[in-house]
Design a protein around this motif. Structure first.
Motif, PDB file in Angstrom:
ATOM      1  N   ASN A 140     -57.699-114.747 -36.128  1.00  0.00           N
ATOM      2  CA  ASN A 140     -58.035-114.823 -34.777  1.00  0.00           C
ATOM      3  C   ASN A 140     -57.248-115.716 -33.989  1.00  0.00           C
ATOM      4  OD1 ASN A 140     -60.180-115.234 -32.615  1.00  0.00           O
ATOM      5  ND2 ASN A 140     -61.319-113.874 -33.811  1.00  0.00           N
ATOM      6  N   GLN A 141     -56.873-116.864 -34.707  1.00  0.00           N
ATOM      7  CA  GLN A 141     -55.932-117.793 -34.145  1.00  0.00           C
ATOM      8  C   GLN A 141     -54.613-117.122 -33.703  1.00  0.00           C
ATOM      9  OE1 GLN A 141     -56.758-120.852 -33.126  1.00  0.00           O
ATOM     10  NE2 GLN A 141     -54.979-120.963 -31.811  1.00  0.00           N
ATOM     11  N   ARG A 142     -54.107-116.478 -34.394  1.00  0.00           N
ATOM     12  CA  ARG A 142     -52.786-115.868 -33.903  1.00  0.00           C
ATOM     13  C   ARG A 142     -53.109-114.792 -32.836  1.00  0.00           C
ATOM     14  NH1 ARG A 142     -49.257-115.838 -33.436  1.00  0.00           N
ATOM     15  NH2 ARG A 142     -47.838-114.253 -34.267  1.00  0.00           N
ATOM     16  N   LEU A 143     -53.960-114.236 -32.732  1.00  0.00           N
ATOM     17  CA  LEU A 143     -54.581-113.292 -31.645  1.00  0.00           C
ATOM     18  C   LEU A 143     -54.677-114.099 -30.364  1.00  0.00           C
ATOM     19  CD1 LEU A 143     -57.188-110.758 -32.952  1.00  0.00           C
ATOM     20  CD2 LEU A 143     -54.790-110.697 -32.952  1.00  0.00           C
ATOM     21  N   LEU A 144     -55.136-115.201 -30.474  1.00  0.00           N
ATOM     22  CA  LEU A 144     -55.410-116.090 -29.299  1.00  0.00           C
ATOM     23  C   LEU A 144     -54.011-116.884 -28.847  1.00  0.00           C
ATOM     24  CD1 LEU A 144     -57.266-117.735 -27.563  1.00  0.00           C
ATOM     25  CD2 LEU A 144     -57.258-119.482 -29.214  1.00  0.00           C
ATOM     26  N   ASP A 145     -53.037-116.978 -29.827  1.00  0.00           N
ATOM     27  CA  ASP A 145     -51.685-117.444 -29.427  1.00  0.00           C
ATOM     28  C   ASP A 145     -50.850-116.508 -28.534  1.00  0.00           C
ATOM     29  OD1 ASP A 145     -52.352-120.009 -30.570  1.00  0.00           O
ATOM     30  OD2 ASP A 145     -51.277-119.417 -32.494  1.00  0.00           O
ATOM     31  N   ALA A 146     -51.127-115.052 -29.212  1.00  0.00           N
ATOM     32  CA  ALA A 146     -50.642-114.003 -28.396  1.00  0.00           C
ATOM     33  C   ALA A 146     -51.065-113.718 -27.035  1.00  0.00           C
ATOM     34  CB  ALA A 146     -50.696-112.638 -29.406  1.00  0.00           C
ATOM     35  N   GLU A 173     -46.321-111.985 -41.895  1.00  0.00           N
ATOM     36  CA  GLU A 173     -45.892-110.701 -41.955  1.00  0.00           C
ATOM     37  C   GLU A 173     -46.947-109.402 -42.018  1.00  0.00           C
ATOM     38  OE1 GLU A 173     -44.608-111.902 -46.243  1.00  0.00           O
ATOM     39  OE2 GLU A 173     -45.005-112.716 -44.133  1.00  0.00           O
ATOM     40  N   GLU A 174     -48.109-109.988 -42.483  1.00  0.00           N
ATOM     41  CA  GLU A 174     -49.063-108.950 -42.557  1.00  0.00           C
ATOM     42  C   GLU A 174     -49.917-109.010 -41.506  1.00  0.00           C
ATOM     43  OE1 GLU A 174     -50.342-109.144 -47.458  1.00  0.00           O
ATOM     44  OE2 GLU A 174     -51.013-110.734 -46.334  1.00  0.00           O
ATOM     45  N   ILE A 175     -50.031-110.033 -40.880  1.00  0.00           N
ATOM     46  CA  ILE A 175     -51.012-110.254 -39.535  1.00  0.00           C
ATOM     47  C   ILE A 175     -50.007-109.799 -38.348  1.00  0.00           C
ATOM     48  CG2 ILE A 175     -51.925-112.285 -38.269  1.00  0.00           C
ATOM     49  CD1 ILE A 175     -52.230-113.844 -40.841  1.00  0.00           C
ATOM     50  N   GLU A 176     -48.774-110.064 -38.386  1.00  0.00           N
ATOM     51  CA  GLU A 176     -48.027-109.754 -37.021  1.00  0.00           C
ATOM     52  C   GLU A 176     -48.147-108.493 -36.520  1.00  0.00           C
ATOM     53  OE1 GLU A 176     -45.904-110.936 -33.938  1.00  0.00           O
ATOM     54  OE2 GLU A 176     -46.715-112.244 -35.503  1.00  0.00           O
TER      55      GLU A 176
END
Length: 206
Positions: free
Chosen positions: A23-29, A163-166
């Motif tokens: 969720n944090q990576r989505l937020l950063d995007a 790399e799995e989240i990207e």
């Protein structure tokens, strides 16, 4: 028809963002997408004392409203419910004279620990994510908003490496940009269970 860029407001609600990988990576995007405003509700309102007028002013200034959160007990974290209870007032968001949100697009961006196979009638949870989120869908409709299928990332418990989240991060950014630029097939999105079923294309805003 001239295409006009939509303004997107993301209301992010994660009570433990420091523990979040996906969720944090989505937020950063989302923060990197031009035309997107991000509000981190737990950071702004740690005491749950919501500034109703400020939240309403922000809603009025945007064309697309997205609730981004992990799926907690088949719903959203508790601050989302508090926000809805206070901000979506009778006479403003719904009811007599309550037309402030009419015509806006509403969606959710949700992360789920379990895989897609457990969110179906034959799976462990017996229902789809869309079915669990039905109160939000109906609330949007009551407020005159145009509901579209949520963006869902399944199986986050198994996504350990960057790399799995990207790929999901790229998909989320593309979904936001398509919403902004009018390239999302809204008819498909209105009739889908999740955003992965809805086409992104070059049609004008509708």
């Amino acid at each position: 028809m001239e295409v006009t860029s939509r303004r997107i407001l993301i209301l992010h609600a994660h009570p433990a963002p420091h523990k979040s990988r996906v969720n944090q990576r989505l937020l950063d995007a989302a923060k990197s997408v031009e035309g997107v405003t991000v509000r981190q509700l737990y950071e702004i309102y740690p005491d749950f004392l919501i500034n109703v007028r400020e939240e309403q002013r922000l809603l009025e200034r945007h064309d697309v409203i997205i609730l981004q959160h992990p799926l907690y007990w088949y719903s959203a974290p508790s601050l989302v419910k508090e926000w809805m209870d206070l901000v979506l007032e009778h006479g403003w968001a719904y009811g007599t004279g309550g037309t402030a949100l009419h015509g806006r697009i509403f969606a959710q961006a949700v992360t789920c620990g379990g895989g897609v196979d457990v969110y179906c009638s034959a799976g462990k949870h017996h229902h789809t994510v869309r079915e669990f989120l039905l109160p939000f869908e109906q609330s949007a409709r009551l407020c005159g908003m145009d509901w579209i299928a949520p963006f869902v990332v399944f199986g986050t418990s198994d996504l350990k490496r960057p790399e799995e989240i990207e790929p999901f991060v790229r998909d989320y950014r593309a979904w936001l940009e398509a919403l902004r630029d009018g390239r999302l097939d809204l008819d498909a999105a209105r009739n889908s269970d999740c955003a992965c079923d809805a086409a992104i294309h070059s049609n004008p805003i509708s």
